[in-house]
Design an enzyme around this catalytic site. Structure first.
Site, PDB file in Angstrom:
ATOM      1  N   CYS A 168      60.772  77.173  10.133  1.00 51.28           N
ATOM      2  CA  CYS A 168      60.594  76.770  11.534  1.00 51.28           C
ATOM      3  C   CYS A 168      59.127  76.391  11.720  1.00 51.28           C
ATOM      4  O   CYS A 168      58.255  77.261  11.715  1.00 51.28           O
ATOM      5  CB  CYS A 168      60.989  77.950  12.418  1.00 51.28           C
ATOM      6  SG  CYS A 168      60.958  77.578  14.166  1.00 51.28           S
ATOM      7  N   CYS A 194      24.192  55.636  -2.436  1.00 49.32           N
ATOM      8  CA  CYS A 194      23.726  54.723  -1.381  1.00 49.32           C
ATOM      9  C   CYS A 194      24.835  53.736  -1.002  1.00 49.32           C
ATOM     10  O   CYS A 194      25.310  52.978  -1.855  1.00 49.32           O
ATOM     11  CB  CYS A 194      22.509  53.957  -1.889  1.00 49.32           C
ATOM     12  SG  CYS A 194      22.025  52.601  -0.812  1.00 49.32           S
TER      13      CYS A 194
END
Ligand SMILES: [Zn+2]
Length: 341
Positions: A168, A194
């Site tokens: 559930c 970079c």
């Protein structure tokens, strides 16, 4: 499950077995957990070890909506019939909203009449952790994602055949991807040092349709370049790559990624030092994760690298585009010290 009332802290008694391992990027110990992923064809892969994901509440809040955070990180329960998936009858895969781990397939979903998405079995037993929950004077079995400890819901023994179980689950703990969904464009974020040079490399790959540089993987929203450079936000410099799967498969994109940087150097690329330059693959689909992990394992075994791969492979968190002057930097200005193919 109970209503939307907040649950008290549960007792963690049934944690899945985990293994300590030396971190690839440093000397700290990291927990490893065993999970199973799904490949491009939806086939369940073998058990593999992946790092357990541990984040601060601040980091989870930066990634999740308020509702997702409340359910998954504070063990709350959404109101019955109010979640977005309890009545979803599409065919597809449900993954962990926090870390992207495959959890349930639609072919194990059934209409329980409870108002919560219900499944009679998970994608893989390895992917679900269970604990004993004694809140509200009851003894129940709580279910969570074994990789990130996201609270999912509860397991009851009143489900249909063949397992007799009923998972559930809160909709807010899940992300859904429809089977056969072949979008014209897929997305991934790459960190490889970079971002100027990394964008220049990906922009010229056939099948890549657009690139943007930005920041991701941190704990704050809308960071500036100065914020990221302060090394206090946790963001990596990344390139958002949009590509056409029909023209370019993800494995080929990964080949470019491995080739344009050194994935063994932790928080450093050449002269650039700091966590913002870390090597990272922030995937957006479970197939991308499986492909990335398999690709990294193959590369590591090949002996071509000088050491173990330190690349983070994580579910993509919000992407924040960098300032305009960072976009297409080398296309505008030429040159640069970053490695170009
Ligand atoms: Zn998870």
């Amino acid at each position: 499950m109970k209503s939307h009332m907040k649950l008290p802290a549960i007792q963690l008694t049934g944690a899945q077995p985990v293994r300590h391992a030396r971190s690839r990027s440093g000397n700290t110990e990291t927990l490893q957990v065993t999970v199973r992923l799904l490949d491009d064809a939806g086939t369940l892969g073998p058990p593999i070890e992946v790092p357990k994901i541990v984040k601060s509440d601040e980091a989870w809040r930066a990634q999740l909506s308020d509702e997702q955070f409340r359910i998954t990180r504070t063990h709350d329960t959404e109101r019955a019939f109010c979640g977005i998936f309890h009545d979803n009858h599409q065919h597809g895969l449900y993954t962990c909203v926090c870390c992207g781990l495959p959890l349930f397939r639609s072919d194990a979903k059934f209409d329980s009449g409870t108002g919560w998405p219900s499944f009679f079995q998970p994608v893989a037993q390895e992917n679900i952790g269970r604990t004993t929950d004694t809140s509200f004077g009851m003894v129940r079995t709580e279910a969570h994602c074994v990789r990130c400890d996201s609270h999912l819901g509860h397991v009851f023994e009143d489900g249909p055949v063949p397992t007799g179980l009923r998972y559930c689950i809160n909709s807010a703990a899940l992300t859904f991807r429809e089977n056969g969904a072949k979008p014209a464009r897929e997305w991934v974020l790459f960190g490889a040092g970079c971002f100027w040079g990394i964008e220049a490399n990906f922009a010229k790959v056939k099948g890549v349709r657009n690139t943007r540089v930005g920041y991701s993987g941190g704990v704050t929203k809308s960071p500036t370049y100065e914020d990221v450079c302060s090394h206090t936000t946790g963001h990596a410099e990344v390139v958002e790559v949009g590509y056409e799967p029909a023209q370019l498969n993800f494995a080929a994109l990964l080949d470019v990624f491995w080739r344009i940087h050194d994935p063994t150097t932790g928080h450093r690329q050449g002269p650039d030092i700091g966590s913002q330059y870390r090597s990272a693959i922030f995937f957006t689909t479970p197939e991308q994760e499986a492909t990335a992990r398999a690709s990294a394992a193959r590369l590591e075994k090949s002996g071509e690298l000088s050491g173990p791969i330190t690349t983070e492979i994580l579910l993509a968190t919000p992407f924040y585009a960098a300032e305009e002057y960072h976009q297409k930097y080398y296309a505008k200005h030429g040159g640069g010290n970053c490695r170009i193919l």
